[in-house]
Design an enzyme around this catalytic site. Structure first.
Site, PDB file in Angstrom:
ATOM      1  N   ASP A 120       7.527  -2.778   9.405  1.00 35.58           N
ATOM      2  CA  ASP A 120       5.906  -2.597   9.917  1.00 35.58           C
ATOM      3  C   ASP A 120       5.265  -1.731   9.216  1.00 35.58           C
ATOM      4  O   ASP A 120       5.167  -0.553  10.143  1.00 35.58           O
ATOM      5  CB  ASP A 120       5.823  -3.323  11.362  1.00 35.58           C
ATOM      6  N   HIS A 170      -5.502   8.030 -14.021  1.00 39.81           N
ATOM      7  CA  HIS A 170      -5.088   6.601 -12.925  1.00 39.81           C
ATOM      8  C   HIS A 170      -5.908   5.342 -14.131  1.00 39.81           C
ATOM      9  O   HIS A 170      -5.189   4.437 -13.856  1.00 39.81           O
ATOM     10  CB  HIS A 170      -5.949   6.471 -11.430  1.00 39.81           C
ATOM     11  N   LYS A 179      -5.871   8.760   2.668  1.00 40.00           N
ATOM     12  CA  LYS A 179      -5.337   6.995   2.254  1.00 40.00           C
ATOM     13  C   LYS A 179      -4.320   6.760   0.764  1.00 40.00           C
ATOM     14  O   LYS A 179      -3.653   6.351   0.824  1.00 40.00           O
ATOM     15  CB  LYS A 179      -6.455   6.192   1.167  1.00 40.00           C
ATOM     16  N   GLU A 192      -1.047  -1.327  -7.021  1.00 38.29           N
ATOM     17  CA  GLU A 192      -2.142  -0.015  -7.599  1.00 38.29           C
ATOM     18  C   GLU A 192      -0.934   0.665  -8.681  1.00 38.29           C
ATOM     19  O   GLU A 192      -0.015   0.944  -8.075  1.00 38.29           O
ATOM     20  CB  GLU A 192      -2.542   0.713  -6.132  1.00 38.29           C
TER      21      GLU A 192
END
Ligand SMILES: CC(C)(COP(=O)([O-])OP(=O)([O-])OC[C@H]1O[C@@H](n2cnc3c(N)ncnc32)[C@H](O)[C@@H]1OP(=O)([O-])[O-])[C@@H](O)C(=O)NCCC(=O)NCCSC(=O)C[C@@](C)(O)CC(=O)[O-]
Ligand SMILES: NC(=O)C1=CN([C@@H]2O[C@H](COP(=O)(O)OP(=O)(O)OC[C@H]3O[C@@H](n4cnc5c(N)ncnc54)[C@H](OP(=O)(O)O)[C@@H]3O)[C@@H](O)[C@H]2O)C=CC1
Length: 429
Positions: free
Chosen positions: A285, A383, A269, A82
């Site tokens: 992980d 962004h 998030k 991203e």
């Protein structure tokens, strides 16, 4: 002295960035070969890591810059697809280093192994018996993995709970043992599973019940890492917003996330935007880290914000993030994936606890980057400007066309694939 403050790093070419990095780090020839290789994870190695391999799936690897944590400089390898994540983290790290940097700490690395026992005739008595045998069970767990104790770790404590005691519970009664295990610098899943499996026959004998699950918990709430920053408002000011306005906007944004799970999920998030790329780059992980982080965000009975933002009595913005961190610097695929080894070298962490501290710090920075943008110009400005290059590529732009089309998308304030396709057609006519 190593510094992670490299102004304008992003304006350089990939080759120039690699030269800067190799001048900073003393890579061996083998490491250089991996770093510059077209196939850093050879298919033969991949074929030994998982099943049914048909290839590998590369991700961009970039450096998060400007990080000063506990007075130590960190350049932070981050593997992620991203755009704007690395820019945003570096942007906030630049501000916080002017305020003296982040502080971070972590508790002892104590992970949890669970053993489920059902079918006891008297659960309270079974619990008592297990507690009486606690020391012997801890010794037995350690005997099943002696190398861990030799390293200074091992099983340290044991607790027992009876679940579903109430007669109106829809689920059956069960005894659950928690074995607390210091896994040193390993994440520890396999180590813990070996240890708890070894205890099962003894536990059955002691309780008269039947053992079913013997597995680690991915919510290691005794293995927490914490990061903090204190930022004077003047460092937060932008061309259009005062530092106080940015600070207050960030606090309002936090209060929104703290009071509404729909917002908290997006807020969190944004935090994981900073953490997951390091987890991936270091071969750890990410499912384990994600699961634990969201469980911690629900610990007060309602899903909420992972971070806390407030104002101190001097008017500074204060940010804090505490999360459980099941990560290691050894074990799993960490010493198998060639790029994971290189990422750890670039990061320069000595222990799993230090790695956890870096991860929560970047999560905190990432959260502030998003909240600062959201509380001021909105997310699209920074962004989408960076996303415009991916949009241009998705529309078929190649080579020098990518930056030209991306710039036009930004200037014409229409960052979407349809528009980019029109521009590509125009350019290639
Ligand atoms: C993008 C910025 C940083 C620009 O912000 P800016 O103020 O234009 O930045 P600047 O030009 O003043 O540069 C300051 C520093 O930022 C870094 N920087 C600046 N630009 C770059 C670049 N191109 N590449 C790499 N690094 C960059 C760099 O370190 C630079 O220092 P310098 O090296 O110049 O001394 C800002 O607009 C921003 O942080 N936006 C937020 C982006 C973000 O949060 N992205 C995450 C994805 S959105 C999402 O998934 C999560 C979300 C938003 O939904 C979470 C939520 O809702 O809470
Ligand atoms: N629910 C979950 O999250 C689950 C996750 N997993 C997976 O398990 C893996 C992680 O398990 P983990 O047990 O960490 O990995 P390993 O099974 O690789 O065990 C760690 C190894 O590291 C060695 N080691 C070397 N130095 C150290 C040190 N300083 N501290 C600790 N160990 C050291 C130990 O060697 P020695 O033997 O010499 O002591 C040990 O064999 C991950 O791949 C994860 O995806 C697996 C099952 C479930």
């Amino acid at each position: 002295m190593k510094t992670s403050r490299i102004p304008g790093f992003y304006n350089k070419t990939v080759e120039e960035r690699r030269e800067l990095l190799t001048a900073m780090e003393s890579f061996t020839e083998d490491e250089m070969d991996i770093l510059f290789s077209k196939e850093p994870l050879p298919t033969e190695t991949a074929d030994k890591m998982i099943e049914n391999v048909i290839g590998t799936f590369p991700l961009p690897l970039g450096l998060g810059l400007n990080f000063l944590i506990n007075d130590k400089e960190y350049t932070i390898p981050m593997a992620v697809e991203e755009p704007s994540i690395l820019a945003s983290a570096s942007h906030i790290a630049k501000i916080v280093r002017e305020a003296g940097g982040f502080t971070a700490e972590s508790s002892e690395r104590v992970m949890i192994g669970q053993i489920q026992v059902v079918g006891c005739t008297d659960f309270a008595e079974a619990k008592e018996t297990i507690l009486q045998e606690k020391d012997a069970l801890i010794d037995a767990a350690n005997a099943s993995y002696p190398s861990l104790m030799a390293r200074g770790g091992g099983a340290e404590d044991l607790e027992v709970r009876v679940l579903n005691e109430s007669s109106d519970s829809q689920y059956g009664q069960m005894l659950v043992l928690h074995v607390y295990i210091n896994t040193c610098d390993a994440m520890g899943a396999n180590i813990i599973n070996t240890m708890v499996e070894s205890l099962a026959p003894t536990v059955e004998k002691l309780t008269g019940g039947k053992v079913y699950l013997r597995i680690l918990s991915n919510y290691p709430d005794r293995s927490l890492a914490k990061a903090r920053c204190v930022i004077p408002p003047e460092l937060l000011a932008t061309n259009d917003f005062s530092g106080e306005a940015v600070r207050d906007g960030v606090i309002h944004a936090y209060e929104f996330a703290a009071s509404d799970p729909y917002r908290a999920v997006t807020h969190n998030k944004g935090i994981m935007n900073g953490i997951d790329p390091i987890v991936i780059a270091t071969g750890n992980d990410w499912r384990a880290v994600e699961a634990g982080a969201h469980a911690h965000a629900s610990r007060f009975g309602k899903y909420g914000s992972m971070t806390v933002w407030s104002k101190d009595n001097k008017g500074n913005l204060v940010g804090e993030l505490e999360l459980p961190m099941s990560v290691g610097t050894v074990g799993g695929s960490i010493r198998v994936h060639p790029m994971a080894k290189i990422s750890l070298k670039i990061l320069g962490v000595e222990t799993a606890r230090e790695l956890a501290q870096v991860m929560v710090t970047v999560g905190l920075a990432q959260n502030l980057g998003a909240l600062k943008a959201l509380a001021t110009d909105g997310i699209q400005k920074g962004h989408m400007a960076l996303h415009s290059r991916s949009v241009a590529i998705a529309a078929g732009a190649t080579g020098e066309m990518i930056d030209i089309i991306a710039e036009r998308l930004v200037n014409e304030k229409e960052i979407r694939v349809g528009k980019a396709k029109e521009l590509v057609d125009e350019y290639t006519k």
